[in-house]
Design a protein around this motif. Structure first.
Motif, mmCIF file in Angstrom:
data_model
loop_
_atom_site.group_PDB
_atom_site.id
_atom_site.type_symbol
_atom_site.label_atom_id
_atom_site.label_comp_id
_atom_site.label_asym_id
_atom_site.label_seq_id
_atom_site.Cartn_x
_atom_site.Cartn_y
_atom_site.Cartn_z
ATOM 1 N N THR A 68 0.815 -1.220 0.000
ATOM 2 C CA THR A 68 0.000 0.000 0.000
ATOM 3 C C THR A 68 0.846 1.267 0.000
ATOM 4 N N LYS A 69 2.130 1.174 0.396
ATOM 5 C CA LYS A 69 2.969 2.364 0.455
ATOM 6 C C LYS A 69 4.343 2.027 -0.098
ATOM 7 N N VAL A 70 4.848 2.910 -0.954
ATOM 8 C CA VAL A 70 6.176 2.750 -1.542
ATOM 9 C C VAL A 70 7.023 3.936 -1.134
ATOM 10 N N ILE A 71 8.207 3.664 -0.593
ATOM 11 C CA ILE A 71 9.145 4.710 -0.197
ATOM 12 C C ILE A 71 10.334 4.648 -1.139
ATOM 13 N N VAL A 72 10.664 5.777 -1.773
ATOM 14 C CA VAL A 72 11.727 5.803 -2.763
ATOM 15 C C VAL A 72 12.608 7.012 -2.499
ATOM 16 N N GLY A 73 13.888 6.862 -2.782
ATOM 17 C CA GLY A 73 14.817 7.963 -2.596
ATOM 18 C C GLY A 73 14.805 8.917 -3.791
ATOM 19 N N LYS A 74 15.030 10.178 -3.511
ATOM 20 C CA LYS A 74 15.094 11.197 -4.573
ATOM 21 C C LYS A 74 16.531 11.289 -5.065
ATOM 22 N N THR A 75 16.743 10.854 -6.299
ATOM 23 C CA THR A 75 18.085 10.807 -6.870
ATOM 24 C C THR A 75 18.328 12.050 -7.708
ATOM 25 N N ALA A 76 19.474 12.687 -7.493
ATOM 26 C CA ALA A 76 19.836 13.873 -8.275
ATOM 27 C C ALA A 76 20.281 13.447 -9.665
ATOM 28 N N GLN A 77 19.667 14.014 -10.700
ATOM 29 C CA GLN A 77 19.993 13.708 -12.092
ATOM 30 C C GLN A 77 20.074 15.006 -12.895
#
Length: 634
Positions: A68-77
């Motif tokens: 129900t919940k997805v946690i993802v890192g914010k990657t600098a691109q």
């Protein structure tokens, strides 16, 4: 971890390998392995997925697990990359649907320290592949020069070079394929574009030809390498599935802890190409080495200490971990459904697999299967022992309750009759004294038969009573049995029907006589005076049937099969109001089965009970016939 604990739910840590398993660089694999190991220590279920579209792969897996919940890192691109292809976060937000997506910003590590316990895989530069690539390029150049001398169109020459790129990509991998694409463009420009033998060109349209040729070559090499990576991943997944299937099948077919441990150890040694040791917990909670006695792991004394610690704390330790890293093997607890049954240690030839979460997960799955199989086997033994103890207790209670009553009754009758004889000997007439003496004799006979039944059942169940089979005439056995029961059959009508052509029986005459005595006595005790008891026999090919029937009240409904159980006593009362011990019919069944025969009970349609004995009937040798004939003449 904290969010999952707050919601009271399970959580998963997932990495996506876009290169195909085994193609990711060593640094990336090391970092991913560190993250997944940390997640496992925090209680997560970890997985490494293979796919090209990271967002789609994650969402498909999330929906398959009802996440129900997805946690993802914010990657600098770079901005241009975000503008051209977007980021994983953008794709997750766009396609997530009813799944919540949490985007977090990670904190940089000032001085990351690599794990020293296992080597980091490095990308090997294989010169032989690039030499082979040079050979393919040279071959393409030779074929193209042949086409050029035959004045074929330049399009055909371009196809030859593209075919070479495809071949290199399929056989030698991505790096050689990219090299072949670039070198083929240069060779095509140098040898086949005017002015020849120069990298200069006069027509601007060749720029487009070079660009398309290079782009198609790079695209073909990338796609081919991707397909190969996915093929390798599928093959490894299939290998793991097949290994688990074989292990499960072998463990399900084997019983006994010694065989289970041997089978599991040999199977794991083959799967992981490693030294494997197996320790099982003894009743005093100490571990004992049961597999891998000849390995180097077993020779190191520290490994036994680590194995005991792993079993006591239910945690992995040893090589490749931060816990007791001085051990020379990687130790995993054998945790069953109820308790920890032991420890398994593995030392692979290639220590690199310790970094691979999928390899560790395969090992842990195998360990779970082994632990459950060992626990199942031990539970089966415990259940069998418990069942034997229960049966022994039931037998003891039944024996005590039955024997105590049935021994006390005849003894009390004998004591009472003897006391009456002693106290009133002067004033008793001859008829009274005769009746009392008859009571003493009858109860003594009854007590003797009770003790004989108990001893006979003990001998039969212990296996010490082997039938002394000889050739017998059934009429003699029947006559001897009726002679022993003259007193019991005094008030009954006995009808014997034996055909003259009845074959000889290869039986133990005394045991078969005991069977007939028990059956006829049962019929006499459970039928009123004047009842008719029938004894008949008939042969059917290789079988001979003996029937003992009466016209009494019959067997209680539903007890036809249970009457042969030890200490089973039906509700029907005997003529004297006493119920038997419940051993007579059990002895009959044991004796008949010892003769490879069958015995059954039932009620007759006309009323009364009927017992049928079926015995094997063989043709007697001539010597036996002559002996019986001589005996009859004498």
């Amino acid at each position: 971890k904290r969010m999952a604990a707050a919601y009271g739910g399970e959580w998963l840590a997932v990495a996506v390998d876009t290169q195909g398993e085994g193609r990711t660089s060593g640094v990336v694999r090391q970092r991913v392995s560190d993250h997944l190991r940390l997640a496992e220590q925090l209680g997560a279920e970890t997985h490494t997925l293979v796919g090209q579209d990271v967002a789609q792969t994650i969402l498909e897996y999330a929906r398959s697990r009802n996440v129900t919940k997805v946690i993802v890192g914010k990657t600098a691109q770079p901005w241009y990359r975000r503008w051209l292809a977007g980021t994983v976060v953008d794709h997750l937000l766009e396609r997530s649907g009813d799944i919540d997506v949490y985007v977090i910003k990670g904190e940089g590590e000032a001085s990351p320290s690599p794990q020293p316990q296992a080597p980091v895989r490095r990308s090997d530069f294989v010169w032989s592949r690039y030499l082979a690539t040079a050979g393919v390029v040279a071959l393409c150049g030779a074929v193209s020069w042949l086409c050029h001398t035959r004045r074929l169109a330049e399009d055909n020459i371009v196809m030859v070079f593209l075919l070479g790129v495809v071949f290199v990509a399929a056989r030698l991998g991505r790096g050689p394929a990219i090299t072949a694409a670039v070198v083929n463009v240069l060779v095509f420009d140098f040898f086949f574009v005017h002015p020849f033998f120069s990298f200069a060109f006069t027509d601007v349209q060749y720029l487009l030809t070079f660009a398309v040729m290079l782009g198609i070559g790079l695209l073909i090499s990338t796609l081919t390498a991707r397909v190969q990576g996915q093929l390798r991943a599928s093959q490894q997944q299939e290998h793991r599935t097949a290994a688990l299937y074989r292990l499960t099948k072998q463990l399900s077919e084997v019983t006994g802890s010694e065989f289970l441990v041997r089978t599991a150890g040999e199977h794991l040694t083959e799967i992981f190409a490693a030294e494997v040791v197996l320790y099982l917990r003894e009743p005093n909670d100490a571990l004992k080495l049961r597999f891998g006695e000849e390995t180097d792991v077993a020779r190191q004394s520290i490994n036994g200490v680590v194995a005991q610690w792993v079993a006591d704390h239910d945690r992995t330790a040893g090589l490749g971990t931060d816990t007791l890293p001085n051990a020379t093997a990687y130790f995993v607890p054998l945790v069953g459904s109820q308790r920890t049954v032991g420890t398994l240690g593995v030392r692979p030839v290639d220590l690199q697999w310790l970094l691979d979460p999928e390899q560790r997960r395969l090992l842990e799955t195998c360990v779970d299967l082994i632990a459950l199989a060992i626990e199942r086997d031990q539970s089966t033994l415990d259940a069998a022992e418990a069942q034997l103890r229960v049966k022994a207790e039931q037998l003891r209670n039944s024996l005590l309750s039955s024997v105590s009553h049935d021994l006390r009754t005849p003894l009390a009758a004998i004591a009472g009759a003897a006391t009456s004889l002693l106290e009133g000997s002067a004033g008793q007439d001859t008829e009274t004294r005769q009746e009392l003496l008859q009571t003493v004799v009858g109860e003594a006979h009854r007590l003797t038969r009770l003790v004989e039944n108990l001893l006979e059942m003990t001998r039969l169940e212990s296996g010490t009573a082997e039938p002394n089979k000889q050739w017998h005439v059934l009429e003699e056995v029947v006559g001897s049995a009726l002679a022993r029961l003259r007193r019991e059959l005094e008030y009954h009508v006995v009808a014997v029907s034996l055909p003259p052509n009845l074959p000889l029986l290869f039986v133990d005459g005394l045991l078969l006589e005991q069977v007939l005595v028990n059956l006829i006595e049962n019929a006499a005790r459970y039928t009123p005076a004047g009842s008719r008891i029938e004894l008949s026999a008939q042969s059917f090919g290789d079988r001979c049937e003996i029937r003992v029937a009466d016209d009494g009240p019959g067997l209680p409904p539903g007890s036809e099969a249970r009457v042969f159980d030890k200490f089973f006593r039906g509700t029907t009362k005997t003529t004297d109001g006493r119920r038997g011990v419940g051993l007579g019919l059990a002895i009959c069944q044991a004796i008949i089965e010892a003769h490879e025969g069958r015995i059954s009970a039932g009620n007759r349609p006309s009323g009364g009970a009927e017992f049928i004995i079926s015995l094997p009937c063989k043709k007697p040798p001539q010597v036996a016939l002559e002996e019986l004939t001589a005996k009859a003449d004498a």
